[in-house]
Design a protein around this motif. Structure first.
Motif, PDB file in Angstrom:
ATOM      1  N   MET A   1     -23.911  24.181  38.262  1.00 12.16           N
ATOM      2  CA  MET A   1     -24.847  24.447  37.213  1.00 12.16           C
ATOM      3  C   MET A   1     -24.099  24.481  35.741  1.00 12.16           C
ATOM      4  O   MET A   1     -24.520  24.309  34.630  1.00 12.16           O
TER       5      MET A   1
ATOM      6  N   ILE B   1     -31.127  25.871  30.056  1.00  6.17           N
ATOM      7  CA  ILE B   1     -32.236  26.325  30.725  1.00  6.17           C
ATOM      8  C   ILE B   1     -31.757  27.754  30.747  1.00  6.17           C
ATOM      9  O   ILE B   1     -30.904  28.281  31.353  1.00  6.17           O
TER      10      ILE B   1
ATOM     11  N   SER C   1     -32.241  31.877  32.069  1.00  2.00           N
ATOM     12  CA  SER C   1     -32.331  32.437  33.430  1.00  2.00           C
ATOM     13  C   SER C   1     -33.773  32.660  33.870  1.00  2.00           C
ATOM     14  O   SER C   1     -34.677  32.858  32.937  1.00  2.00           O
ATOM     15  N   ASN C   2     -33.981  32.770  35.255  1.00  2.00           N
ATOM     16  CA  ASN C   2     -35.266  33.059  35.503  1.00  2.00           C
ATOM     17  C   ASN C   2     -35.383  34.232  36.719  1.00  2.00           C
ATOM     18  O   ASN C   2     -34.240  34.590  37.129  1.00  2.00           O
TER      19      ASN C   2
ATOM     20  N   GLY D   1     -32.747  33.296  39.725  1.00  2.00           N
ATOM     21  CA  GLY D   1     -31.345  33.596  39.485  1.00  2.00           C
ATOM     22  C   GLY D   1     -31.334  35.066  39.384  1.00  2.00           C
ATOM     23  O   GLY D   1     -30.039  35.546  39.730  1.00  2.00           O
TER      24      GLY D   1
ATOM     25  N   ASN E   1     -34.346  25.896  42.183  1.00  2.69           N
ATOM     26  CA  ASN E   1     -35.142  26.022  41.117  1.00  2.69           C
ATOM     27  C   ASN E   1     -34.620  25.678  39.694  1.00  2.69           C
ATOM     28  O   ASN E   1     -35.370  24.995  38.884  1.00  2.69           O
ATOM     29  N   TYR E   2     -33.150  25.830  39.726  1.00  2.78           N
ATOM     30  CA  TYR E   2     -32.586  25.353  38.215  1.00  2.78           C
ATOM     31  C   TYR E   2     -32.622  23.845  38.376  1.00  2.78           C
ATOM     32  O   TYR E   2     -32.465  23.155  37.327  1.00  2.78           O
TER      33      TYR E   2
ATOM     34  N   PHE F   1     -34.140  21.389  35.480  1.00  2.00           N
ATOM     35  CA  PHE F   1     -32.890  20.285  34.813  1.00  2.00           C
ATOM     36  C   PHE F   1     -33.449  18.910  34.930  1.00  2.00           C
ATOM     37  O   PHE F   1     -33.553  18.378  33.909  1.00  2.00           O
TER      38      PHE F   1
END
Length: 184
Positions: free
Chosen positions: A102, A118, A120-121, A124, A164-165, A169
């Motif tokens: 990451m 990106i 945070s969601n 995360g 998800n990241y 990306f």
């Protein structure tokens, strides 16, 4: 320096505080107290983010150092708990590889894709909450089965967050490449 940046700075000082308390056997319940230091760091993280967004106090300094303080604290806790045998080595390998990838991805997007970050969601954030709960459960030591369940839950949500990241990306990178081709 504004309040969110002061809270981030406090988190940096909580890292050596955690290590000192964790490794000082003369402190009664040192692992549990160190865990509360870790939770205090988490509270400062939530507060600084809330204050920065609510009161428009977001700074470049905070954007750069807030995630660094978080990762430093989390990796410190992982290393210490693994060192003392509270966590199996595979946990730090999975989470460590995720964090390193990451960081590499974030640096790539920031420096090579128009200073993109990106955000945070929920995945995360859920992974972070489960990580805190797992560490607290281990420190309280209710039972090995419950400890393992929460560690497994934390690692699973961490992997889901990472996937998800990766999707984010990939989308950002593809959109950037498409925009560069359109500009030509």
């Amino acid at each position: 320096m504004n309040i969110p940046n002061i809270l981030t700075t406090i988190r940096f000082f909580l890292v050596p505080t955690f290590i000192y308390v964790f490794y000082t056997p003369s402190i009664e319940n040192n692992v549990l107290i160190a865990t509360f230091v870790f939770i205090l760091a988490g509270i400062t993280d939530v507060l600084d983010g809330y204050i920065a967004r609510t009161y428009n106090m977001v700074t470049k300094w905070g954007i750069a150092l807030d995630p660094l303080a978080d990762k430093l604290m989390q990796l410190t806790v992982l290393i210490c708990f693994t060192d003392k045998g509270y966590l199996p080595v595979w946990v730090i390998l999975v989470v460590g590889v995720k964090e390193l990838l990451m960081i590499a991805g974030a640096l790539f997007l920031y420096y090579f894709v128009d200073r993109t970050v990106i955000p945070s969601n929920r995945y995360g954030k859920a992974a972070t909450v489960f990580f805190y709960v797992a560490i607290l459960v281990i420190a309280i030591d209710i039972s090995p089965i419950i400890n393992y369940f929460f560690v497994l839950l934390a690692v699973t949500t961490t992997v889901i967050a990472f996937i998800n990241y990766l999707i984010g990306f990939k989308e950002i990178n593809e959109n950037s490449c498409e925009n560069k081709n359109v500009d030509k």
